[in-house]
Scaffold this motif. Structure first.
Motif, PDB file in Angstrom:
ATOM      1  N   ARG A 148      90.225  23.213  38.413  1.00 19.23           N
ATOM      2  CA  ARG A 148      90.090  21.850  38.950  1.00 19.23           C
ATOM      3  C   ARG A 148      91.440  21.159  39.079  1.00 19.23           C
ATOM      4  O   ARG A 148      91.727  20.496  40.083  1.00 19.23           O
ATOM      5  N   PHE A 281      83.537  23.813  38.718  1.00 19.07           N
ATOM      6  CA  PHE A 281      84.907  24.112  39.115  1.00 19.07           C
ATOM      7  C   PHE A 281      85.458  23.119  40.138  1.00 19.07           C
ATOM      8  O   PHE A 281      86.585  23.289  40.612  1.00 19.07           O
ATOM      9  N   VAL A 282      84.689  22.108  40.493  1.00 22.38           N
ATOM     10  CA  VAL A 282      85.157  21.153  41.503  1.00 22.38           C
ATOM     11  C   VAL A 282      85.267  19.736  40.931  1.00 22.38           C
ATOM     12  O   VAL A 282      84.752  19.454  39.861  1.00 22.38           O
TER      13      VAL A 282
END
Length: 282
Positions: A148, A281-282
């Motif tokens: 990230r 993951f974002v």
């Protein structure tokens, strides 16, 4: 069907076991709020492996226990689960273990802890099923902060292939075992994914899912050990280093057919796992 106690019900595997069991699940957790946040079905009980009497009460009337422990420095946790299951009249324990147990070259703390826990369960007089996992794909969630913030994955042994397994597949095997002990008791199941991938290859798969480039950075043994020491006791950090060295020698690359044999479908891929967990993951 009698209730099934799911220990570690908010963990990577336990949450899927809970969903697989639905209302038959009796979820033993340390944090009821986390179980609620995950939307887990079943009856939630707050307990601790270090409280034998509380475990026995949680196990009363249950037909089976899904047992997962995570601290190799507390082998008494496994002892207490087995003792409570026996005292409560539980018929069947499905125990999560590790495929390194089958590797004669594995003699680190984690390997010994799992071997001893398996032996204790076999000697308990209970019906048992052992699920020996290859590394779960969910271990890659440890990369999420770096992905990230920097678009970087940092790991030791970037070219060492591992046949990582989807936690959802482990859970499906576990649910099959507790639902049909006649078919699964006394069995040791080695569980892997469908293909062995290195950390570099997993990084490429994750980049494809995210739709943006990710950079892989190889850690030295010293860097990896320093990172583990910041989070874990020294004996556990040394065990992780020993396991990484075995992976580099190919010890984790074998693919087993067990998931398909038990569930009737192919095991999940790393790409599929990453798509399902994309939001982390974002």
């Amino acid at each position: 069907m009698k209730p099934v106690v799911v220990t570690g019900a908010t963990g990577a595997v336990g949450r899927y076991v809970a969903h697989g069991l639905g209302s038959a699940g009796r979820l033993l957790v340390r944090d009821a709020g986390r179980a609620a946040a995950l939307g887990l079905p079943g009856r939630v009980l707050v307990g601790d492996y270090r409280e034998p009497e509380g475990l026995r009460r949680a196990f009363e009337g249950a037909g089976a226990v899904f047992a997962v422990t995570n601290n190799p420095l507390r082998p008494a946790d496994d002892e207490n689960i087995v003792a409570a299951a026996r005292a409560a009249g539980v018929g069947h324990v499905v125990k999560v273990s590790w495929l390194g147990v089958a590797d004669p070259g594995a003699d680190d703390l984690v390997a010994r802890w799992n071997r001893e826990a398996e032996e204790r369960l076999r000697a308990s007089g209970l019906l048992w099923t052992v699920l020996r996992l290859r590394s779960p794909m969910s271990n890659a969630l440890g990369w999420a902060a770096g992905v990230r913030a920097e678009g970087v994955v940092r790991a030791l042994g970037g070219d060492a292939a591992t046949a990582a397994v989807d936690p959802r597949d482990v859970a499906e095997v576990a649910v099959a075992a507790v639902r049909d002990p006649a078919a699964h008791a006394g069995r040791v199941y080695g569980l892997t994914g469908p293909v062995a991938l290195s950390a570099r290859q997993q990084t490429a798969e994750l980049a494809a899912v995210l739709g943006r480039p990710l950079r892989f950075e190889e850690l030295s043994e010293e860097q990896a050990l320093a990172g583990w020491r910041r989070k874990l006791p020294e004996p556990v950090a040394q065990a992780l280093l020993a396991a990484a060295r075995r992976r580099a020698d190919g010890a984790a690359a074998s693919v087993l057919p067990t998931v398909a044999e038990v569930t009737g479908r192919a095991p999940g891929t790393f790409r599929g796992w990453a798509e399902r967990c994309r939001g982390s993951f974002v």
